[in-house]
Design an enzyme around this catalytic site. Structure first.
Site, PDB file in Angstrom:
ATOM      1  N   LYS A  37       0.116  -8.711   8.372  1.00 22.07           N
ATOM      2  CA  LYS A  37      -1.098  -8.641   7.784  1.00 22.07           C
ATOM      3  C   LYS A  37      -1.015  -9.181   6.410  1.00 22.07           C
ATOM      4  CE  LYS A  37      -3.557  -5.883  10.913  1.00 22.07           C
ATOM      5  NZ  LYS A  37      -3.015  -6.365  12.188  1.00 22.07           N
ATOM      6  N   ALA A  55      -2.556 -12.923  19.243  1.00 20.92           N
ATOM      7  CA  ALA A  55      -3.255 -12.196  20.306  1.00 20.92           C
ATOM      8  C   ALA A  55      -4.447 -11.454  19.629  1.00 20.92           C
ATOM      9  CB  ALA A  55      -2.513 -11.186  21.296  1.00 20.92           C
ATOM     10  N   THR A  57      -5.461  -8.617  20.271  1.00 21.82           N
ATOM     11  CA  THR A  57      -5.021  -7.221  20.065  1.00 21.82           C
ATOM     12  C   THR A  57      -4.309  -6.863  18.712  1.00 21.82           C
ATOM     13  OG1 THR A  57      -3.299  -7.587  21.500  1.00 21.82           O
ATOM     14  CG2 THR A  57      -5.143  -6.610  22.478  1.00 21.82           C
ATOM     15  N   TYR A  58      -3.765  -8.107  18.009  1.00 26.64           N
ATOM     16  CA  TYR A  58      -2.935  -8.029  16.834  1.00 26.64           C
ATOM     17  C   TYR A  58      -4.083  -7.982  15.782  1.00 26.64           C
ATOM     18  CZ  TYR A  58       0.750  -9.924  19.667  1.00 26.64           C
ATOM     19  OH  TYR A  58       1.733 -10.250  20.813  1.00 26.64           O
ATOM     20  N   LYS A  59      -5.147  -8.217  16.008  1.00 28.74           N
ATOM     21  CA  LYS A  59      -6.570  -8.051  14.945  1.00 28.74           C
ATOM     22  C   LYS A  59      -6.030  -8.942  13.636  1.00 28.74           C
ATOM     23  CE  LYS A  59      -8.019  -3.596  16.666  1.00 28.74           C
ATOM     24  NZ  LYS A  59      -8.475  -4.286  17.652  1.00 28.74           N
TER      25      LYS A  59
END
Length: 180
Positions: A37, A55, A57-59
């Site tokens: 991030k 992905a 889901t990794y946001k």
């Protein structure tokens, strides 16, 4: 499936990746963006990795897309959640389109079905895979494959597919050995 023979660049003989069924090459090194991030993600993306793996889901897909080199090989994943709750193939295509939009791309070089075990268990694997085949035909994916598919899932998939998975990317480490 992919050939394990490294593809060599005709210019200098360096290894450029794993040869895929399409004739293209999957770069041997990719930046995995899970848990990256902010500044850490921006710093890593600025290093010029030849491939980037991400992905929903990794946001962090929007940030990945903002820092992604146009020349980078993009590995995108369709999450397990997109295949369940009766969504079938429409959930797969919607999830992929949303990912591509967040990433600022019209196409991913490789699209992987992330953890396909749920689709196999609920009997939707053939429909889910058909949606990935359609995405490939529509130009949204250069290659299609799976991520963390067991041998049993692969056997089921090979019975149902028109386009064989180019890749089975497997997460493997001491905390997740995945021996099969």
């Amino acid at each position: 499936g992919a050939s394990l023979r490294p593809r060599r660049s005709p210019a200098d003989g360096r290894r450029s990746g794993v040869l895929l069924p399409s004739g293209g090459a999957l770069p041997a090194v990719a930046l995995g963006t899970m848990e990256l991030k902010g500044e850490a993600l921006a710093s890593m993306l600025s290093q010029g990795f030849p491939a980037v793996d991400t992905a929903p889901t990794y946001k962090n897909e929007t940030a990945v897309g903002q820092g992604l080199s146009p020349a980078a090989y993009l590995i995108a994943k369709v999450p397990r959640a997109a295949t369940g709750d009766g969504q079938g193939s429409s959930g797969v295509r919607d999830a992929l389109r949303k990912s591509l939009q967040r990433l600022g791309r019209r196409k991913a070089d490789l699209v992987l079905l992330h953890w396909p075990d749920k689709a196999c268990e609920d009997g939707s694997l053939a429909a889910v895979w058909a949606a990935l085949e359609e995405a490939r035909e529509a130009g949204e994916a250069g290659e299609i494959g799976v991520c963390n598919a067991t041998a049993a899932v692969l056997r089921e998939l090979l019975k149902a597919c028109r386009v064989r998975p180019a890749v089975n990317q497997v997460e493997r480490h001491p905390l997740l050995p995945q021996w099969e």
